[in-house]
Write a protein that holds these residues in place. Structure first.
Motif, PDB file in Angstrom:
ATOM      1  N   MET A 120       0.837  -1.181   0.000  1.00 21.92           N
ATOM      2  CA  MET A 120       0.000   0.000   0.000  1.00 21.92           C
ATOM      3  C   MET A 120       0.886   1.250   0.000  1.00 21.92           C
ATOM      4  O   MET A 120       1.841   1.353   0.753  1.00 21.92           O
ATOM      5  N   ALA A 121       0.592   2.185  -0.861  1.00 20.96           N
ATOM      6  CA  ALA A 121       1.341   3.438  -0.926  1.00 20.96           C
ATOM      7  C   ALA A 121       1.013   4.302   0.288  1.00 20.96           C
ATOM      8  O   ALA A 121      -0.079   4.220   0.847  1.00 20.96           O
ATOM      9  N   ARG A 122       1.984   5.104   0.690  1.00 18.03           N
ATOM     10  CA  ARG A 122       1.787   5.996   1.829  1.00 18.03           C
ATOM     11  C   ARG A 122       1.857   7.447   1.370  1.00 18.03           C
ATOM     12  O   ARG A 122       2.727   7.807   0.585  1.00 18.03           O
ATOM     13  N   GLU A 123       0.960   8.269   1.872  1.00 20.78           N
ATOM     14  CA  GLU A 123       0.959   9.688   1.543  1.00 20.78           C
ATOM     15  C   GLU A 123       1.997  10.417   2.391  1.00 20.78           C
ATOM     16  O   GLU A 123       2.292  10.009   3.509  1.00 20.78           O
ATOM     17  N   PHE A 124       2.530  11.503   1.843  1.00 18.19           N
ATOM     18  CA  PHE A 124       3.439  12.345   2.608  1.00 18.19           C
ATOM     19  C   PHE A 124       3.168  13.807   2.301  1.00 18.19           C
ATOM     20  O   PHE A 124       2.587  14.149   1.265  1.00 18.19           O
ATOM     21  N   GLU A 125       3.590  14.658   3.209  1.00 18.77           N
ATOM     22  CA  GLU A 125       3.451  16.105   3.045  1.00 18.77           C
ATOM     23  C   GLU A 125       4.555  16.771   3.861  1.00 18.77           C
ATOM     24  O   GLU A 125       4.704  16.488   5.052  1.00 18.77           O
ATOM     25  N   VAL A 126       5.337  17.622   3.210  1.00 21.34           N
ATOM     26  CA  VAL A 126       6.398  18.370   3.875  1.00 21.34           C
ATOM     27  C   VAL A 126       6.227  19.828   3.486  1.00 21.34           C
ATOM     28  O   VAL A 126       6.038  20.138   2.301  1.00 21.34           O
ATOM     29  N   ARG A 127       6.302  20.710   4.461  1.00 19.78           N
ATOM     30  CA  ARG A 127       6.148  22.142   4.194  1.00 19.78           C
ATOM     31  C   ARG A 127       7.300  22.912   4.829  1.00 19.78           C
ATOM     32  O   ARG A 127       7.716  22.593   5.933  1.00 19.78           O
ATOM     33  N   ARG A 128       7.769  23.913   4.124  1.00 19.80           N
ATOM     34  CA  ARG A 128       8.804  24.808   4.620  1.00 19.80           C
ATOM     35  C   ARG A 128       8.454  26.219   4.172  1.00 19.80           C
ATOM     36  O   ARG A 128       7.840  26.426   3.130  1.00 19.80           O
ATOM     37  N   GLU A 129       8.882  27.183   4.948  1.00 26.79           N
ATOM     38  CA  GLU A 129       8.713  28.586   4.572  1.00 26.79           C
ATOM     39  C   GLU A 129      10.001  29.310   4.908  1.00 26.79           C
ATOM     40  O   GLU A 129      10.540  29.137   6.006  1.00 26.79           O
ATOM     41  N   GLN A 130      10.511  30.102   3.951  1.00 23.14           N
ATOM     42  CA  GLN A 130      11.758  30.809   4.163  1.00 23.14           C
ATOM     43  C   GLN A 130      11.616  32.265   3.761  1.00 23.14           C
ATOM     44  O   GLN A 130      11.034  32.574   2.719  1.00 23.14           O
ATOM     45  N   ASP A 131      12.170  33.143   4.602  1.00 20.85           N
ATOM     46  CA  ASP A 131      12.304  34.545   4.259  1.00 20.85           C
ATOM     47  C   ASP A 131      13.656  34.679   3.568  1.00 20.85           C
ATOM     48  O   ASP A 131      14.672  34.254   4.115  1.00 20.85           O
ATOM     49  N   LEU A 132      13.652  35.261   2.375  1.00 25.59           N
ATOM     50  CA  LEU A 132      14.859  35.310   1.560  1.00 25.59           C
ATOM     51  C   LEU A 132      15.292  36.737   1.268  1.00 25.59           C
ATOM     52  O   LEU A 132      14.450  37.618   1.082  1.00 25.59           O
ATOM     53  N   LEU A 133      16.592  36.941   1.184  1.00 23.22           N
ATOM     54  CA  LEU A 133      17.147  38.233   0.793  1.00 23.22           C
ATOM     55  C   LEU A 133      17.204  38.286  -0.729  1.00 23.22           C
ATOM     56  O   LEU A 133      18.267  38.329  -1.341  1.00 23.22           O
ATOM     57  N   ALA A 134      16.043  38.219  -1.343  1.00 21.71           N
ATOM     58  CA  ALA A 134      15.912  38.208  -2.791  1.00 21.71           C
ATOM     59  C   ALA A 134      14.530  38.723  -3.154  1.00 21.71           C
ATOM     60  O   ALA A 134      13.595  38.625  -2.356  1.00 21.71           O
ATOM     61  N   THR A 135      14.414  39.264  -4.358  1.00 15.96           N
ATOM     62  CA  THR A 135      13.109  39.723  -4.827  1.00 15.96           C
ATOM     63  C   THR A 135      12.276  38.514  -5.255  1.00 15.96           C
ATOM     64  O   THR A 135      12.823  37.430  -5.521  1.00 15.96           O
ATOM     65  N   PRO A 136      10.954  38.667  -5.356  1.00 15.05           N
ATOM     66  CA  PRO A 136      10.132  37.566  -5.869  1.00 15.05           C
ATOM     67  C   PRO A 136      10.600  37.088  -7.246  1.00 15.05           C
ATOM     68  O   PRO A 136      10.597  35.888  -7.522  1.00 15.05           O
ATOM     69  N   GLU A 137      11.045  38.001  -8.092  1.00 16.18           N
ATOM     70  CA  GLU A 137      11.519  37.618  -9.423  1.00 16.18           C
ATOM     71  C   GLU A 137      12.784  36.759  -9.338  1.00 16.18           C
ATOM     72  O   GLU A 137      12.932  35.791 -10.093  1.00 16.18           O
ATOM     73  N   GLN A 138      13.687  37.081  -8.422  1.00 15.25           N
ATOM     74  CA  GLN A 138      14.897  36.275  -8.243  1.00 15.25           C
ATOM     75  C   GLN A 138      14.559  34.884  -7.709  1.00 15.25           C
ATOM     76  O   GLN A 138      15.147  33.898  -8.143  1.00 15.25           O
ATOM     77  N   VAL A 139      13.611  34.819  -6.788  1.00 14.84           N
ATOM     78  CA  VAL A 139      13.201  33.520  -6.249  1.00 14.84           C
ATOM     79  C   VAL A 139      12.534  32.706  -7.357  1.00 14.84           C
ATOM     80  O   VAL A 139      12.814  31.514  -7.526  1.00 14.84           O
ATOM     81  N   TRP A 140      11.661  33.336  -8.139  1.00 15.82           N
ATOM     82  CA  TRP A 140      11.011  32.652  -9.263  1.00 15.82           C
ATOM     83  C   TRP A 140      12.071  32.058 -10.196  1.00 15.82           C
ATOM     84  O   TRP A 140      11.989  30.894 -10.576  1.00 15.82           O
ATOM     85  N   ASP A 141      13.059  32.863 -10.567  1.00 14.27           N
ATOM     86  CA  ASP A 141      14.104  32.373 -11.465  1.00 14.27           C
ATOM     87  C   ASP A 141      14.833  31.171 -10.863  1.00 14.27           C
ATOM     88  O   ASP A 141      15.211  30.250 -11.582  1.00 14.27           O
ATOM     89  N   ALA A 142      15.003  31.156  -9.544  1.00 11.74           N
ATOM     90  CA  ALA A 142      15.708  30.055  -8.879  1.00 11.74           C
ATOM     91  C   ALA A 142      14.900  28.762  -8.848  1.00 11.74           C
ATOM     92  O   ALA A 142      15.476  27.678  -8.894  1.00 11.74           O
ATOM     93  N   VAL A 143      13.581  28.855  -8.792  1.00 14.12           N
ATOM     94  CA  VAL A 143      12.773  27.630  -8.667  1.00 14.12           C
ATOM     95  C   VAL A 143      12.094  27.203  -9.962  1.00 14.12           C
ATOM     96  O   VAL A 143      11.759  26.033 -10.115  1.00 14.12           O
ATOM     97  N   ALA A 144      11.896  28.126 -10.903  1.00 15.18           N
ATOM     98  CA  ALA A 144      11.081  27.798 -12.079  1.00 15.18           C
ATOM     99  C   ALA A 144      11.848  27.825 -13.400  1.00 15.18           C
ATOM    100  O   ALA A 144      11.246  27.615 -14.445  1.00 15.18           O
TER     101      ALA A 144
END
Length: 130
Positions: free
Chosen positions: A1-25
């Motif tokens: 049987m497969a098991r569900e998982f969920e992990v959450r993190r939140e970070q305040d970054l010294l970067a603009t939203p555009e810089q963070v977007w470029d890093a993840v997307a």
């Protein structure tokens, strides 16, 4: 049987939203901190990490990609980016899905324990590398 998982993190970054977007997307940004992955810039676009599809594409605020594999494994990585004060951004990251079914612990032949779905939350401050 497969098991569900969920992990959450939140970070305040010294970067603009555009810089963070470029890093993840984007491929070059992702390669700089995680692993090589290109994503077609649209919902329904393919990502080059396994059998993955973009399920959210709202630059520079919301990106999500879902990967699946035979045997029941799935993982959705979701990034929500919010602007902060003074050129900062907050990135909330979530990984949810199902593990593969396994009837024994690898290498032992003994039954694997079943673990319930869990959630982990943390907050930290980080700055982008140059």
């Amino acid at each position: 049987m497969a098991r569900e998982f969920e992990v959450r993190r939140e970070q305040d970054l010294l970067a603009t939203p555009e810089q963070v977007w470029d890093a993840v997307a984007t491929g070059p940004g992702n390669l700089g901190w995680l692993y090589p992955m290109e994503a077609e810039p649209r919902v329904g676009g393919k990502a080059t990490r396994g059998d993955a599809t973009d399920v959210a594409w709202e630059p520079p605020r919301h990106f999500a990609v879902r990967a699946t594999q035979d045997g029941g494994f799935s993982n959705t990585l979701t990034y929500r980016i919010e602007p902060g004060d003074g050129g900062r951004a907050t990135c909330a990251w979530e990984s949810t899905g199902c593990t593969r079914a396994s009837s024994t612990t690898p290498g032992t032949g003994t039954p694997s324990p079943t673990r319930p779905r869990s959630t982990s939350t943390s907050t930290s401050t980080a700055s982008p590398s140059t």
